[in-house]
Design a protein around this motif. Structure first.
Motif, PDB file in Angstrom:
ATOM      1  N   PRO A 156       1.160  -1.200  -0.004  1.00  0.00           N
ATOM      2  CA  PRO A 156       0.011  -0.004   0.195  1.00  0.00           C
ATOM      3  C   PRO A 156       0.915   1.211  -0.048  1.00  0.00           C
ATOM      4  CG  PRO A 156      -0.891  -1.591   1.549  1.00  0.00           C
ATOM      5  CD  PRO A 156       0.526  -2.122   0.888  1.00  0.00           C
ATOM      6  N   LEU A 157       1.902   1.260   0.680  1.00  0.00           N
ATOM      7  CA  LEU A 157       2.935   2.583   0.739  1.00  0.00           C
ATOM      8  C   LEU A 157       3.478   2.582  -0.682  1.00  0.00           C
ATOM      9  CD1 LEU A 157       4.438   2.104   4.368  1.00  0.00           C
ATOM     10  CD2 LEU A 157       2.928   3.726   3.503  1.00  0.00           C
ATOM     11  N   ARG A 158       3.869   1.569  -1.085  1.00  0.00           N
ATOM     12  CA  ARG A 158       4.328   1.617  -2.486  1.00  0.00           C
ATOM     13  C   ARG A 158       3.501   2.259  -3.571  1.00  0.00           C
ATOM     14  NH1 ARG A 158       6.107  -4.187  -3.290  1.00  0.00           N
ATOM     15  NH2 ARG A 158       6.368  -3.704  -5.725  1.00  0.00           N
ATOM     16  N   VAL A 159       2.382   1.807  -3.451  1.00  0.00           N
ATOM     17  CA  VAL A 159       1.092   2.397  -4.458  1.00  0.00           C
ATOM     18  C   VAL A 159       0.867   3.961  -4.075  1.00  0.00           C
ATOM     19  CG1 VAL A 159      -1.295   2.357  -4.948  1.00  0.00           C
ATOM     20  CG2 VAL A 159       0.008   0.151  -4.576  1.00  0.00           C
ATOM     21  N   ILE A 160       0.749   4.342  -2.856  1.00  0.00           N
ATOM     22  CA  ILE A 160       0.583   5.661  -2.716  1.00  0.00           C
ATOM     23  C   ILE A 160       1.902   6.440  -3.116  1.00  0.00           C
ATOM     24  CG2 ILE A 160       0.393   7.123  -0.456  1.00  0.00           C
ATOM     25  CD1 ILE A 160      -0.981   5.155   0.965  1.00  0.00           C
ATOM     26  N   THR A 161       3.175   6.052  -2.880  1.00  0.00           N
ATOM     27  CA  THR A 161       4.037   6.806  -3.313  1.00  0.00           C
ATOM     28  C   THR A 161       4.253   6.759  -4.826  1.00  0.00           C
ATOM     29  OG1 THR A 161       5.804   5.886  -1.467  1.00  0.00           O
ATOM     30  CG2 THR A 161       6.921   6.855  -3.355  1.00  0.00           C
ATOM     31  N   ALA A 162       3.999   5.882  -5.506  1.00  0.00           N
ATOM     32  CA  ALA A 162       3.849   5.729  -7.065  1.00  0.00           C
ATOM     33  C   ALA A 162       2.840   6.874  -7.434  1.00  0.00           C
ATOM     34  CB  ALA A 162       3.652   4.383  -7.550  1.00  0.00           C
ATOM     35  N   GLU A 163       1.608   6.813  -6.996  1.00  0.00           N
ATOM     36  CA  GLU A 163       0.650   7.727  -7.417  1.00  0.00           C
ATOM     37  C   GLU A 163       0.906   9.228  -7.325  1.00  0.00           C
ATOM     38  OE1 GLU A 163      -2.969   9.158  -8.857  1.00  0.00           O
ATOM     39  OE2 GLU A 163      -1.927   7.065  -9.145  1.00  0.00           O
ATOM     40  N   ALA A 164       1.736   9.362  -5.914  1.00  0.00           N
ATOM     41  CA  ALA A 164       2.187  10.736  -5.678  1.00  0.00           C
ATOM     42  C   ALA A 164       3.451  11.169  -6.707  1.00  0.00           C
ATOM     43  CB  ALA A 164       2.571  10.871  -4.341  1.00  0.00           C
ATOM     44  N   SER A 165       4.286  10.248  -7.118  1.00  0.00           N
ATOM     45  CA  SER A 165       5.281  10.514  -7.956  1.00  0.00           C
ATOM     46  C   SER A 165       4.707  10.755  -9.345  1.00  0.00           C
ATOM     47  CB  SER A 165       6.066   9.235  -7.875  1.00  0.00           C
ATOM     48  OG  SER A 165       6.910   9.463  -6.908  1.00  0.00           O
ATOM     49  N   ARG A 166       3.531   9.994  -9.567  1.00  0.00           N
ATOM     50  CA  ARG A 166       2.857  10.209 -10.873  1.00  0.00           C
ATOM     51  C   ARG A 166       2.497  11.712 -11.171  1.00  0.00           C
ATOM     52  NH1 ARG A 166      -2.040  10.389 -13.606  1.00  0.00           N
ATOM     53  NH2 ARG A 166      -3.100  10.202 -11.416  1.00  0.00           N
ATOM     54  N   TRP A 167       1.887  12.271  -9.966  1.00  0.00           N
ATOM     55  CA  TRP A 167       1.290  13.638 -10.153  1.00  0.00           C
ATOM     56  C   TRP A 167       2.397  14.494 -10.192  1.00  0.00           C
ATOM     57  CZ3 TRP A 167      -3.360  15.659 -10.309  1.00  0.00           C
ATOM     58  CH2 TRP A 167      -4.698  14.736 -10.346  1.00  0.00           C
ATOM     59  N   LEU A 168       3.460  14.353  -9.282  1.00  0.00           N
ATOM     60  CA  LEU A 168       4.743  15.324  -9.484  1.00  0.00           C
ATOM     61  C   LEU A 168       5.384  15.166 -11.012  1.00  0.00           C
ATOM     62  CD1 LEU A 168       6.268  14.676  -6.133  1.00  0.00           C
ATOM     63  CD2 LEU A 168       4.947  16.824  -6.940  1.00  0.00           C
ATOM     64  N   LEU A 169       5.410  14.183 -11.839  1.00  0.00           N
ATOM     65  CA  LEU A 169       6.151  13.874 -13.019  1.00  0.00           C
ATOM     66  C   LEU A 169       5.202  14.226 -14.057  1.00  0.00           C
ATOM     67  CD1 LEU A 169       8.083  10.472 -11.952  1.00  0.00           C
ATOM     68  CD2 LEU A 169       8.704  12.830 -12.426  1.00  0.00           C
ATOM     69  N   MET A 170       3.958  14.236 -13.902  1.00  0.00           N
ATOM     70  CA  MET A 170       3.069  14.253 -15.270  1.00  0.00           C
ATOM     71  C   MET A 170       3.128  15.630 -15.795  1.00  0.00           C
ATOM     72  SD  MET A 170      -0.881  14.220 -13.128  1.00  0.00           S
ATOM     73  CE  MET A 170      -1.579  14.208 -14.878  1.00  0.00           C
ATOM     74  N   ALA A 171       3.766  16.711 -15.107  1.00  0.00           N
ATOM     75  CA  ALA A 171       3.789  17.926 -15.738  1.00  0.00           C
ATOM     76  C   ALA A 171       4.761  18.053 -16.847  1.00  0.00           C
ATOM     77  CB  ALA A 171       4.124  18.979 -14.579  1.00  0.00           C
ATOM     78  N   SER A 172       5.820  17.431 -16.785  1.00  0.00           N
ATOM     79  CA  SER A 172       6.753  17.155 -17.836  1.00  0.00           C
ATOM     80  C   SER A 172       7.192  15.737 -18.619  1.00  0.00           C
ATOM     81  CB  SER A 172       8.080  17.753 -17.221  1.00  0.00           C
ATOM     82  OG  SER A 172       8.280  16.870 -15.869  1.00  0.00           O
ATOM     83  N   HIS A 173       6.173  15.147 -18.152  1.00  0.00           N
ATOM     84  CA  HIS A 173       6.337  13.659 -18.677  1.00  0.00           C
ATOM     85  C   HIS A 173       4.947  12.832 -18.816  1.00  0.00           C
ATOM     86  CE1 HIS A 173      10.689  13.283 -17.814  1.00  0.00           C
ATOM     87  NE2 HIS A 173      10.358  14.054 -16.579  1.00  0.00           N
TER      88      HIS A 173
END
Length: 287
Positions: A156-173
């Motif tokens: 669950p922590l990995r899923v939360i971390t991955a989703e948060a990283s997706r939001w941070l990266l989606m602006a330029s990727h």
């Protein structure tokens, strides 16, 4: 109580040797009682030692045990001669329960009872200025529980971390998440177990407990700042994961030392921020 029992008690009280024996017990140094409590819980220490040595868990609990020993040593000249009966009863009950439950409950559950009993014993003798909440926190952190936390809470922590990283990266990727994996600009990056943040959480709460005890903060200050500790740990893990995912997605494979370096740098920043939060003086509240 029956008459024969009363007569027997009266005879015992009238014996000088019995009275001297009772006085010795009542005036025994606090270190003796704590040593007896530690000795009574020897099956727990044996299991914890084996667990730390067999490679199934990280031996971080030794840091927490060392911190508890340091706390007791630093307060050795201020130990209470008349400890509260409530803490003593809790320590005795925990030691008896941990001994009785050997082989009946999982070793980790029995060890939890044992370390809480030890913390209650310390709370009975340590000065009232020592906050009990971070002391109990250190006793829990002393357990070899990282592997269990990774098993039950890691995904669950990995899923939360991955989703948060997706939001941070989606602006330029171009980013897509599936489970605990990210596809960034066509590159598949797996958020693996070390990226769950379990170890960072351990170090974060360890820092919070140690700083609170070192600066002699109270239980209220400790509890009111725990939410900030949780936010810092989660945020730090997300930042670390985002940096590593972005580097992997760029096509430049980072060597192992670079992964470790980023992790240690972020961990140092998180622990430093936690230490600052826990060290801030409390604001006076006006009623």
């Amino acid at each position: 109580m029956t008459l024969p029992a009363l007569l027997s008690m009266h005879r015992l009280v009238g014996m000088p040797a019995f009275v001297r024996w009772g006085i010795r017990i009542d005036t025994a140094p606090a270190g003796v009682w704590l040593a007896l409590l530690v000795a009574a819980l020897w099956p727990t220490w044996l299991w914890m030692g084996r667990r730390m040595q067999d490679g199934s868990d990280d031996p971080l609990g030794l840091l927490a045990l060392t911190a508890l020993w340091w706390l007791a040593w630093r307060s050795r000249r201020r130990l209470r001669a008349a400890p509260p009966l409530g803490w003593l009863a809790m320590a005795l009950a925990g030691a008896v329960l941990a001994t009785a439950m050997q082989g009946m409950l999982p070793p980790l559950a029995v060890s939890l009872m044992a370390v809480l009993a030890l913390a209650a014993g310390l709370a009975a003798f340590l000065p009232t200025t020592v906050a009990t909440a971070p002391m109990f926190g250190l006793s829990v952190l002393a357990l070899p529980l990282l592997a269990s936390l990774q098993f039950y809470a890691g995904f669950p922590l990995r899923v939360i971390t991955a989703e948060a990283s997706r939001w941070l990266l989606m602006a330029s990727h171009a980013v897509e998440r599936r489970g605990a994996s990210l596809r960034v600009d066509g590159h598949l990056v797996i958020v693996d177990a070390p990226c769950s943040g379990v170890q960072m959480a351990w170090f974060g709460y360890f820092t919070a407990c140690v700083v609170t005890l070192y600066l002699a903060r109270g239980n209220r200050a400790f509890f009111t700042r725990l939410p900030a500790v949780s936010v810092l740990v989660l945020g730090g893990n997300i930042v670390r994961n985002t940096i590593l995912v972005a580097a992997e997605a760029s096509g430049r494979h980072l060597p192992g030392w670079a992964h470790e370096g980023v992790g240690l740098f972020v961990l140092a920043g998180v622990c430093g921020a936690i230490a600052w939060v826990m060290s801030r003086p409390e604001r006076n509240r006006h009623v």
